[in-house]
Scaffold this motif. Structure first.
Motif, PDB file in Angstrom:
ATOM      1  N   THR A  72      29.411  29.020  30.703  1.00 43.46           N
ATOM      2  CA  THR A  72      29.647  30.357  31.259  1.00 43.46           C
ATOM      3  C   THR A  72      29.120  31.441  30.327  1.00 43.46           C
ATOM      4  O   THR A  72      28.502  32.402  30.774  1.00 43.46           O
ATOM      5  CB  THR A  72      31.152  30.545  31.541  1.00 43.46           C
ATOM      6  N   ASN A  75      24.647  31.221  29.733  1.00 47.33           N
ATOM      7  CA  ASN A  75      23.597  31.122  30.760  1.00 47.33           C
ATOM      8  C   ASN A  75      22.819  32.422  30.905  1.00 47.33           C
ATOM      9  O   ASN A  75      23.167  33.454  30.334  1.00 47.33           O
ATOM     10  CB  ASN A  75      24.212  30.651  32.089  1.00 47.33           C
ATOM     11  N   THR A  77      22.427  34.131  33.628  1.00 44.16           N
ATOM     12  CA  THR A  77      23.162  34.987  34.590  1.00 44.16           C
ATOM     13  C   THR A  77      22.422  35.296  35.898  1.00 44.16           C
ATOM     14  O   THR A  77      22.701  36.302  36.546  1.00 44.16           O
ATOM     15  CB  THR A  77      23.653  36.310  33.961  1.00 44.16           C
ATOM     16  N   THR A 180      22.041  39.924  38.519  1.00 45.29           N
ATOM     17  CA  THR A 180      22.697  39.385  37.321  1.00 45.29           C
ATOM     18  C   THR A 180      24.130  39.931  37.241  1.00 45.29           C
ATOM     19  O   THR A 180      24.490  40.863  37.953  1.00 45.29           O
ATOM     20  CB  THR A 180      21.966  39.834  36.039  1.00 45.29           C
ATOM     21  N   ARG A 182      27.462  40.203  33.928  1.00 51.71           N
ATOM     22  CA  ARG A 182      27.713  39.880  32.521  1.00 51.71           C
ATOM     23  C   ARG A 182      28.559  38.613  32.466  1.00 51.71           C
ATOM     24  O   ARG A 182      29.713  38.590  32.915  1.00 51.71           O
ATOM     25  CB  ARG A 182      28.426  41.040  31.826  1.00 51.71           C
ATOM     26  N   HIS A 183      28.003  37.548  31.855  1.00 50.18           N
ATOM     27  CA  HIS A 183      28.631  36.232  31.967  1.00 50.18           C
ATOM     28  C   HIS A 183      30.043  36.147  31.379  1.00 50.18           C
ATOM     29  O   HIS A 183      30.976  35.720  32.043  1.00 50.18           O
ATOM     30  CB  HIS A 183      27.744  35.134  31.381  1.00 50.18           C
ATOM     31  N   ASP A 184      30.233  36.592  30.140  1.00 50.15           N
ATOM     32  CA  ASP A 184      31.570  36.416  29.560  1.00 50.15           C
ATOM     33  C   ASP A 184      32.598  37.334  30.217  1.00 50.15           C
ATOM     34  O   ASP A 184      33.781  36.999  30.301  1.00 50.15           O
ATOM     35  CB  ASP A 184      31.571  36.547  28.027  1.00 50.15           C
ATOM     36  N   PHE A 369      26.265  29.283  37.504  1.00 52.12           N
ATOM     37  CA  PHE A 369      26.888  30.582  37.200  1.00 52.12           C
ATOM     38  C   PHE A 369      27.007  31.412  38.473  1.00 52.12           C
ATOM     39  O   PHE A 369      28.036  32.012  38.760  1.00 52.12           O
ATOM     40  CB  PHE A 369      26.096  31.334  36.129  1.00 52.12           C
ATOM     41  N   LYS A 370      25.907  31.442  39.230  1.00 53.04           N
ATOM     42  CA  LYS A 370      25.875  32.259  40.447  1.00 53.04           C
ATOM     43  C   LYS A 370      26.960  31.847  41.436  1.00 53.04           C
ATOM     44  O   LYS A 370      27.370  32.620  42.277  1.00 53.04           O
ATOM     45  CB  LYS A 370      24.508  32.147  41.118  1.00 53.04           C
ATOM     46  N   THR A 372      30.022  30.901  40.638  1.00 57.54           N
ATOM     47  CA  THR A 372      31.366  30.962  40.047  1.00 57.54           C
ATOM     48  C   THR A 372      32.459  31.439  41.011  1.00 57.54           C
ATOM     49  O   THR A 372      33.450  30.717  41.224  1.00 57.54           O
ATOM     50  CB  THR A 372      31.351  31.811  38.759  1.00 57.54           C
TER      51      THR A 372
END
Ligand SMILES: Cc1cc2nc3c(=O)[nH]c(=O)nc-3n(C[C@H](O)[C@H](O)[C@H](O)COP(=O)(O)OP(=O)(O)OC[C@H]3O[C@@H](n4cnc5c(N)ncnc54)[C@H](O)[C@@H]3O)c2cc1C
Length: 416
Positions: A72, A75, A77, A180, A182-184, A369-370, A372
């Motif tokens: 997570t 990646n 994103t 995109t 923000r992953h975190d 990721f996409k 999630t």
């Protein structure tokens, strides 16, 4: 979610200040109704929707490291939903619709940015494949359009559409709603939302065994912080799923590979969208911090290393510099890897297992990721109701026995 003065002071505004730095893991209880193994985006989203939509709140998320420290937070994103097959289009579009309202839902800025994802075609074969995608997507009500090289350059001015290069651009498929996030922040947003609804989120707690009763049903997990009882266990531990499922005696059709990415030094806004080249295996966008975010391909060999081969990154950078000559003098700031688990048909496995009370969500490979929000949403329903959510139903473990595969590998070449 209610926003009191206390949460404002301890957790900051709907941004990133003050969390999760000030947040502490609670002591595990003796037992929970549901234990989620893996504190990545998918596991945390599952816990959030269990609590928010199914009112299952006696839930713990057990994470062996820190929240979002797996794929997570590693990646590139990329978010899109223009997959070929109906089953894939349904789950990724479900996710994309949730992305569109996620910051509001969580009252936390996940920085979803629909800046458009453009997939480059370099050969006649690429062009035919992408046009097929465009038509299939439109039939499914998903936006995707075909661009000429000139239109592609118009959309992304740094793109070199000259013909004297190794990888000429013959056209591109564009999904404008792609982009995109923000992953975190996605992990933190779901964690904060789940925690506020009563879910225990326990970091530094590795699951080392899965307990079953005489009838074979799950009764709990062994962890580095002791035994914890559970009515149901959901394994959402990308890259390590086979290891965990092996603890319950279930063999998985998965292989784990390192996948790497890298970022440049930060520069002013210069790159307006996301560009992917499946043929070359290179992806690029610019983060809000200004870094160029570049994704490479998987290593050729299975491994649990969180770093990919240097030659793979070199190949990617060669291609990026040819497609975008203005980046030739940029310096790379850092690189890293994650461990992705890959199924034979490159599509995920979501659902029940042969072990009563044990559920699994894995096999997202290079492209989860996409998914999630959608993944967490349908997995929560599957766990709560004990039967697959309709969107998750095709993604059974069973399909590797029946041969009813969802072959996005052949369809998409890669699955970002
Ligand atoms: C370099 C790279 C680039 C990528 N780019 C994209 C992209 O652009 N777009 C896209 O859609 N996808 C992309 N992906 C894939 C995407 O990151 C993953 O599919 C997705 O993040 C998986 O989320 P997750 O929550 O399932 O896994 P993770 O975030 O990996 O979470 C799993 C968690 O389980 C924990 N865990 C493992 N074993 C145990 C145990 N025994 N006990 C307790 N906890 C355990 C791990 O520590 C980890 O935190 C990329 C991946 C990588 C590595």
């Amino acid at each position: 979610m209610k926003f009191s003065l206390r949460t404002l002071l301890t957790q900051g505004l709907a941004g990133h200040s003050g969390w999760p730095e000030q947040w502490r893991s609670p002591e595990p209880k003796a037992a929970y109704d549901v234990i989620i193994v893996g504190g990545g985006g998918h596991g945390l989203a599952t816990a959030y929707y269990l609590a928010a939509e199914h009112r299952v709140r006696n839930v713990a998320v057990l994470e062996k490291g820190w929240l979002g420290g797996g794929n997570t937070g590693r990646n590139t994103t990329i978010i899109r939903s223009n997959y070929l097959w109906d089953e894939s289009a349904a789950i990724y579009e479900h996710a994309l619709k949730l992305w569109e309202g996620l910051s509001r839902e969580l009252n936390y800025n996940v920085m979803y940015s629909a800046r458009g994802v453009m997939m480059l075609a370099h050969t006649v074969h690429d062009a035919q494949v992408f046009k097929r995608h465009v038509h299939a997507n439109r039939l499914n009500g998903i936006d995707n359009e075909w661009l000429t090289p000139e239109e592609a350059k118009d959309f992304c001015p740094p793109l070199n559409i000259g013909t004297d290069v190794r990888y000429p651009i013959v056209g591109a498929a564009l999904q404008r709603r792609g982009g995109t996030a923000r992953h975190d922040a996605v992990a933190w947003g779901y964690a904060r939302g789940a925690s506020a609804l009563g879910v225990d989120i326990i970091q530094n707690c590795e699951v080392i065994g899965i307990d079953r009763d005489a009838a074979g049903a799950v009764t709990g997990v062994e962890t580095t912080r002791g035994r914890i009882g559970a009515g149901k266990v959901g394994v959402v531990a990308a890259g390590h799923t086979s290891v965990l499922m092996g603890m319950a005696g279930v063999r998985m059709p998965l292989e784990s590979y390192p996948l790497q990415a890298l970022v440049s030094e930060p520069v002013k806004p210069v790159f307006p969208c996301v560009v992917m080249s499946n043929t070359i295996h290179a992806y690029i966008s610019q983060s809000d911090k200004g870094e160029l975010v570049i994704g490479a391909g998987t290593d050729a060999y299975t491994s649990y290393s969180q770093a990919g081969g240097l030659h793979i990154a070199e190949h990617t950078l060669d291609a990026i510099c040819e497609m975008f000559p203005m980046f030739r003098r940029m310096r790379m700031l850092r690189s890293w890897g994650g461990i992705v688990d890959v199924t034979p048909d490159r599509s995920p496995i979501i659902g029940l297992t042969p072990v009563p009370g044990l559920f699994v969500n894995c096999g997202w490979g290079t492209g989860g990721f996409k998914a999630t929000p959608g993944s967490g949403h349908v997995f929560a329903a599957t766990i709560a109701q004990g039967r697959p959510h309709p969107i998750a139903a095709p993604f059974t473990l069973e399909r590797f026995r029946t041969g009813r595969l969802i072959d996005e590998a052949a369809a998409a070449a890669v699955a970002h």
